[in-house]
Design an enzyme around this catalytic site. Structure first.
Site, PDB file in Angstrom:
ATOM      1  N   ASP A   1      -0.902   6.029  -5.496  1.00  0.00           N
ATOM      2  CA  ASP A   1      -1.957   7.023  -5.749  1.00  0.00           C
ATOM      3  C   ASP A   1      -1.422   8.029  -6.759  1.00  0.00           C
ATOM      4  OD1 ASP A   1      -3.749   6.085  -3.527  1.00  0.00           O
ATOM      5  OD2 ASP A   1      -1.962   6.632  -2.376  1.00  0.00           O
TER       6      ASP A   1
ATOM      7  N   HIS B   1       0.833  -1.202   0.000  1.00  0.00           N
ATOM      8  CA  HIS B   1       0.000   0.000   0.000  1.00  0.00           C
ATOM      9  C   HIS B   1       0.868   1.253   0.000  1.00  0.00           C
ATOM     10  CE1 HIS B   1      -2.921   2.784   2.259  1.00  0.00           C
ATOM     11  NE2 HIS B   1      -3.447   2.603   1.059  1.00  0.00           N
ATOM     12  N   ARG B   2       0.717   2.072  -1.041  1.00  0.00           N
ATOM     13  CA  ARG B   2       1.572   3.252  -1.243  1.00  0.00           C
ATOM     14  C   ARG B   2       3.045   2.820  -1.249  1.00  0.00           C
ATOM     15  NH1 ARG B   2      -1.649   7.313   3.027  1.00  0.00           N
ATOM     16  NH2 ARG B   2      -3.727   6.486   2.549  1.00  0.00           N
TER      17      ARG B   2
ATOM     18  N   LYS C   1      -6.552   9.552  -8.521  1.00  0.00           N
ATOM     19  CA  LYS C   1      -7.092  10.448  -7.488  1.00  0.00           C
ATOM     20  C   LYS C   1      -7.760  11.695  -8.047  1.00  0.00           C
ATOM     21  CE  LYS C   1      -5.963   8.480  -3.461  1.00  0.00           C
ATOM     22  NZ  LYS C   1      -7.022   7.917  -2.590  1.00  0.00           N
TER      23      LYS C   1
ATOM     24  N   GLU D   1       0.545  -0.803  -4.860  1.00  0.00           N
ATOM     25  CA  GLU D   1      -0.451   0.243  -5.134  1.00  0.00           C
ATOM     26  C   GLU D   1       0.172   1.612  -4.921  1.00  0.00           C
ATOM     27  OE1 GLU D   1      -3.830   2.975  -3.540  1.00  0.00           O
ATOM     28  OE2 GLU D   1      -1.938   2.370  -2.588  1.00  0.00           O
TER      29      GLU D   1
ATOM     30  N   HIS E   1      -0.658  10.943  -2.435  1.00  0.00           N
ATOM     31  CA  HIS E   1      -2.001  10.576  -1.971  1.00  0.00           C
ATOM     32  C   HIS E   1      -2.943  11.763  -1.815  1.00  0.00           C
ATOM     33  CE1 HIS E   1      -5.136   9.549   0.993  1.00  0.00           C
ATOM     34  NE2 HIS E   1      -5.086   8.352   0.448  1.00  0.00           N
TER      35      HIS E   1
ATOM     36  N   GLU F   1      -4.062   3.913  -8.468  1.00  0.00           N
ATOM     37  CA  GLU F   1      -5.306   4.485  -7.955  1.00  0.00           C
ATOM     38  C   GLU F   1      -5.393   5.935  -8.411  1.00  0.00           C
ATOM     39  OE1 GLU F   1      -6.189   4.567  -3.670  1.00  0.00           O
ATOM     40  OE2 GLU F   1      -7.692   6.038  -4.276  1.00  0.00           O
TER      41      GLU F   1
ATOM     42  N   ASP G   1       0.354  -1.798   4.547  1.00  0.00           N
ATOM     43  CA  ASP G   1       1.507  -0.905   4.707  1.00  0.00           C
ATOM     44  C   ASP G   1       2.775  -1.688   5.048  1.00  0.00           C
ATOM     45  OD1 ASP G   1      -0.068   1.386   4.324  1.00  0.00           O
ATOM     46  OD2 ASP G   1      -0.589   1.495   6.457  1.00  0.00           O
TER      47      ASP G   1
HETATM   48  O1  G3P Z   1      -6.656   1.555  -3.257  1.00  0.00           O
HETATM   49  C1  G3P Z   1      -6.715   1.093  -1.955  1.00  0.00           C
HETATM   50  C2  G3P Z   1      -6.409   2.187  -0.965  1.00  0.00           C
HETATM   51  O2  G3P Z   1      -5.212   2.812  -1.328  1.00  0.00           O
HETATM   52  C3  G3P Z   1      -7.504   3.201  -0.885  1.00  0.00           C
HETATM   53  O3  G3P Z   1      -7.356   4.138   0.116  1.00  0.00           O
HETATM   54  O4  G3P Z   1      -6.903   6.412   0.890  1.00  0.00           O
HETATM   55  O5  G3P Z   1      -5.112   4.704   0.979  1.00  0.00           O
HETATM   56  O6  G3P Z   1      -5.808   5.670  -1.201  1.00  0.00           O
HETATM   57  P1  G3P Z   1      -6.249   5.279   0.198  1.00  0.00           P
HETATM   58 MG    MG Z   2      -4.630   4.477  -2.515  1.00  0.00          MG
END
Ligand code: G3P
Ligand code: MG
Length: 240
Positions: free
Chosen positions: A35, A6-7, A101, A33, A47, A99, A220
């Site tokens: 953003d 994540h990120r 945004k 992933e 993000h 993702e 994470d």
């Molecule tokens: O795409 C999954 C997750 O990243 C969504 O939430 O706010 O971390 O971008 P956020």
């Molecule tokens: Mg995200």
């Protein structure tokens, strides 16, 4: 169950930086992933629509020149990366969930992905696009999907996400962890959808997702989740 950094590896490195993405790769994440915003004529990996939380800058992302944005410190001396730099670094060694945004990013992301799919066939089936914005999801659903996948990402207030995902021929459903239970997983699987839950950090939650037969988790701490997955496969619980 795929482990999706994540990120990048936001629990161990500054989120959405090349260092974070590199750490997720080094940990062995199946997917990563990031953003993405379109701003200053580029696709930037960040993000928030403001700079304050993750950089030493202040104010709105879209107010700044590319030169000014790229001069900022995004943590540990890292810069805000371009999406192209993230794709260069991963080089299809892991899948990449982009993702989206802001809606402005939709066309440039599709153009970049198409170019990368053409020049590097190993990316085929290893790019997943998603967005919290229903209009962007619907627009993606109307595009030809020649090598990339579509995920339906949503918050708690979404109505009938399985039907929405089926309606846009999505590959996957991306619920918040708190919405995930056996009923949702069963309905998604019956509709031919994978389930990728966000954001799953606690070891006990990782194990619960394994037990539910979820197809992937955003975490994470990809290295830690990979160890939990391995222990689970060997029949030994890690979590208290
Ligand atoms: O795409 C999954 C997750 O990243 C969504 O939430 O706010 O971390 O971008 P956020
Ligand atoms: Mg995200």
């Amino acid at each position: 169950m795929w482990i999706i950094g994540h990120r990048g590896s936001a629990g161990t490195h500054p989120e959405n930086t090349l260092a974070s993405v590199g750490a997720a790769l080094a940990a062995g994440a199946d997917w990563i992933e990031v953003d993405v915003y379109a701003a200053a004529g580029e696709l930037l990996v960040i993000h928030d629509d403001t700079l304050d939380r993750t950089t030493d800058g202040r104010g709105a992302l879209t107010d700044k020149s590319l030169e000014a944005l790229r001069a900022l410190d995004a943590g540990g001396g890292e810069r805000i990366p371009l999406l192209a730099e993230v794709m260069d670094l991963i080089d299809a060694r892991a899948g990449l969930n982009i993702e989206i945004k802001n809606a402005l990013a939709l066309d440039p992301v599709l153009a970049l992905v198409a170019a990368r799919l053409a020049s590097r066939p190993a990316w085929h089936g290893r790019v997943l696009l998603s967005s919290f914005m229903p209009d962007v999801t619907a627009a993606l659903g109307a595009r030809a999907r020649d090598g990339w996948l579509l995920g339906v990402l949503y918050l708690d207030d979404a109505r009938d996400p399985v039907a929405i995902a089926a309606g846009v021929q999505a590959y996957s459903l991306h619920p918040p962890l708190r919405q995930v239970d056996a009923t949702l997983v069963g309905a998604a699987h019956a509709a031919g959808l994978r389930v990728f839950a966000y954001t799953v950090n606690e070891p006990a939650a990782v194990e619960r997702c394994l037990a539910l037969g979820i197809d992937g988790i955003y975490t994470d701490h990809p290295g830690r989740a990979i160890a939990i997955r391995a222990a689970y496969a060997n029949g030994s619980a890690v979590a208290e």
